[in-house]
Design an enzyme around this catalytic site. Structure first.
Site, PDB file in Angstrom:
ATOM      1  N   ASP A  34       0.795  -1.259   0.339  1.00  0.00           N
ATOM      2  CA  ASP A  34       0.155   0.091   0.170  1.00  0.00           C
ATOM      3  C   ASP A  34       1.003   1.121  -0.194  1.00  0.00           C
ATOM      4  O   ASP A  34       1.818   1.412   0.954  1.00  0.00           O
ATOM      5  CB  ASP A  34      -0.880  -0.315   1.623  1.00  0.00           C
ATOM      6  CG  ASP A  34      -2.005  -1.194   1.070  1.00  0.00           C
ATOM      7  OD1 ASP A  34      -2.648  -1.599   0.149  1.00  0.00           O
ATOM      8  OD2 ASP A  34      -1.726  -1.899   2.481  1.00  0.00           O
TER       9      ASP A  34
ATOM     10  N   ASP B 290       0.347   5.070   0.828  1.00  0.00           N
ATOM     11  CA  ASP B 290       0.093   6.420   1.577  1.00  0.00           C
ATOM     12  C   ASP B 290       0.751   7.179   0.859  1.00  0.00           C
ATOM     13  O   ASP B 290       1.901   8.011   1.175  1.00  0.00           O
ATOM     14  CB  ASP B 290      -0.455   6.487   2.910  1.00  0.00           C
ATOM     15  CG  ASP B 290      -1.340   4.983   3.476  1.00  0.00           C
ATOM     16  OD1 ASP B 290      -1.737   4.294   2.458  1.00  0.00           O
ATOM     17  OD2 ASP B 290      -0.573   4.663   4.462  1.00  0.00           O
TER      18      ASP B 290
ATOM     19  N   ASP C 241       3.483   7.980  15.141  1.00  0.00           N
ATOM     20  CA  ASP C 241       3.437   7.063  16.038  1.00  0.00           C
ATOM     21  C   ASP C 241       5.105   6.303  16.140  1.00  0.00           C
ATOM     22  O   ASP C 241       5.428   6.829  16.919  1.00  0.00           O
ATOM     23  CB  ASP C 241       2.696   5.050  16.730  1.00  0.00           C
ATOM     24  CG  ASP C 241       2.758   4.878  14.680  1.00  0.00           C
ATOM     25  OD1 ASP C 241       3.102   5.015  13.556  1.00  0.00           O
ATOM     26  OD2 ASP C 241       1.792   3.750  14.717  1.00  0.00           O
TER      27      ASP C 241
END
Length: 552
Positions: free
Chosen positions: A82, A84, A182
């Protein structure tokens, strides 16, 4: 704290390296633009659609970068699944630049830019830079986003009683966005046009050290979003084979704070559980849960999976899921959950049959009770429940290899999933592997071969085990003793002719050919309407018809 103040006064502030890789005091870190000659990212690993999204945004005057796990994988020489994109354009501005773009999300709005259809379908997720907010100044909301929606209406920044962020729809800058992420290895930004990696929190250094480190104070970051506990487990499971491990300060609060996951809505926990089990590292994730002493108390269905992982059926299902993901094949949550809950269904099924219920209603009730007990309504009782039910209800049907039943079964939309489930059951020793092979061959055979397979299955069936075989042995005698029966069944013919037809069926050499053909056709039709659609093996034309149609 007192020691830190003394060290500051004496000018002995320890460096991050000397302090055991502690993050810098500046929450935004220091920007480092790392060129291609240092990071060495191979552009061949990039997705052309992600490149198109970045180029379109930059061409229209916005900042845009590939971000997150994709950059981490690119640095490790892996092809990301994926991609992003992060930008300073607002969701509305992003949506206006692409023909197929959709704004989604409540806690933080993002844009899905959609490319292609069918197998070529791909979604590039575009997020706007988020602001670095002081959670102590946020609106305090009792309950969570599901139990107190009214209190969250129109609120941009809100937290619950434990400090978990419920809303933070506030746009920010690139340094703020990096500070909000994070783990340091997920907080790097790659510009594919200039081929520069922007790193604020020593993500490249942590990648080289093979460590997963939380940005900021780990306990506080877990409280902001307890799902980060599961993300930490997922990342270390995925990267364990490459030598990655959780940095000690990042791992230390996990056990202590796992109770915070009880406040997460069940639907989100269900989704996070599926990410652990269906991203290609299910067995490694379970191993990490045990290693970190988190095998109990995170989520009931996940606890059950860890508890039953050693069982042959479930272990094989998890291993098969990992293999399919590695091979780029699709996986369905319904199949894996059907394996995990098959023990519950089987026990309840036997219990209801022991209570006197017929097999089929007992199975349906067992499925309802197992699903209610273990899954509940988190999936909306939609396609997931329907697919699981189909897989389970097919299992007893595989035992029936006579008449038209096999033709009907292979036409079911979920036949392949049901057969794969049967195959795993054979690996676990629940059913004979020969039964799986028979169905595999039957499903791919032509009409003539299917007819031969049905004959073979009948010959292999022990005498008296099939109701149809017993009824055919008795039928000539019953028909001869009761001439009125064909008339009651809807065939209005004289008794002598009926008796002659039965005699022709039993002794073909003594009956005329014309009567023989007429009586055999009527007898076949009578049997098919009155004996659950089981055609006589002697009637080759009828068997050929059923093999050709394969319909119920």
């Amino acid at each position: 704290m007192i020691k830190t103040m003394i060290h500051r006064l004496l000018g002995k502030v320890a460096s991050p390296a000397a302090a055991g890789s502690r993050p810098p005091s500046n929450p935004f870190g220091e920007r480092q633009d790392v060129p291609l000659r240092v990071h060495g990212i191979d552009r061949e690993l990039l997705d052309r659609r992600a490149l198109e999204v970045v180029s379109t945004l930059q061409d229209n005057g916005y900042e845009a970068y590939i971000v997150g796990g994709a950059v981490r994988d690119l640095l490790l020489g892996l092809r990301p699944k994926d991609f992003d994109v992060a930008t300073n354009a607002t969701p509305e501005e992003v949506k206006a630049l692409f023909r197929r773009a959709f704004i989604i999300g409540r806690r933080f709005r993002i844009v899905h830019v959609v490319f292609g259809r069918g197998r070529e379908h791909e979604v590039i997720e575009v997020t706007t830079f988020r602001a670095f907010l002081d959670n102590t100044a946020a609106s305090k909301v009792s309950g969570n986003e599901k139990t107190n929606r009214k209190a969250l209406e129109g609120v941009q920044h809100a937290v619950d009683a434990n400090g978990r962020v419920l809303r933070d729809n506030v746009w920010g800058t690139l340094p703020e966005d990096a500070a909000r992420r994070d783990f340091s290895i997920n907080a790097m930004y790659y510009d594919p046009i200039t081929e520069v990696v922007v790193d604020f929190h020593h993500g490249i250094a942590d990648s080289q050290k093979r460590q997963i480190r939380m940005i900021g104070e780990p306990a506080a970051r877990y409280r902001e979003d307890p799902v980060r506990i599961l993300r930490a487990i997922r990342f270390v499971a995925k990267l364990d084979r490459l030598g990655f491990a959780l940095e000690p300060r990042t791992a230390q609060p996990l056990k202590e704070l796992q109770g915070l996951l009880a406040d997460i809505p069940p639907s989100r926990m269900f989704d996070e559980m599926l990410k652990l089990l269906q991203t290609g590292h299910a067995l490694a994730s379970i191993a990490q849960l045990r290693k970190l002493h988190l095998e109990h108390g995170i989520y009931p269905l996940l606890d059950l999976t860890v508890e039953r992982e050693h069982q042959p059926l479930i272990h094989q299902a998890l291993a098969d899921t990992d293999r399919r993901v590695a091979e780029g094949k699709p996986v369905a949550p319904s199949f894996l959950l059907a394996c995990i809950l098959w023990q519950d269904v089987g026990e309840l099924w036997r219990l209801h049959q022991d209570e006197g219920q017929p097999a089929h209603p007992a199975l349906q009730q067992a499925i309802d009770e197992a699903f209610e007990r273990r899954v509940g309504d988190v999936s909306g009782r939609g396609r997931l429940a329907a697919d699981m039910r189909e897989i389970w209800t097919m299992q007893p049907r595989f035992e029936k290899r006579a008449g038209r039943a096999p033709h009907s079964l292979v036409q079911q939309p979920r036949f392949r999933a049901g057969l794969d489930f049967l195959r795993l059951r054979s690996h676990a020793g629940e059913v004979d592997a020969a039964l799986v092979q028979w169905w595999e061959t039957f499903s791919q055979a032509d009409a003539d071969a299917q007819f031969d397979l049905l004959q073979q299955a009948k010959e292999q069936t022990p005498p008296g085990s099939l109701k149809t075989s017993r009824s055919r042995k008795r039928k000539p005698k019953v028909a001869t003793e009761s001439p009125a029966m064909p008339t009651e069944a809807g065939i209005d013919i004289p008794a002598p002719a009926h008796e002659a037809g039965d005699a022709a069926a039993l002794e073909p050499d003594t009956a005329s050919p014309a009567k023989k053909r007429r009586r055999r056709r009527k007898r076949s039709a009578d049997a098919s309407s009155g004996e659950s659609g089981t055609a006589a093996p002697q009637d080759a034309p009828a068997a050929d018809d059923s093999s050709a149609t394969g319909t119920p």
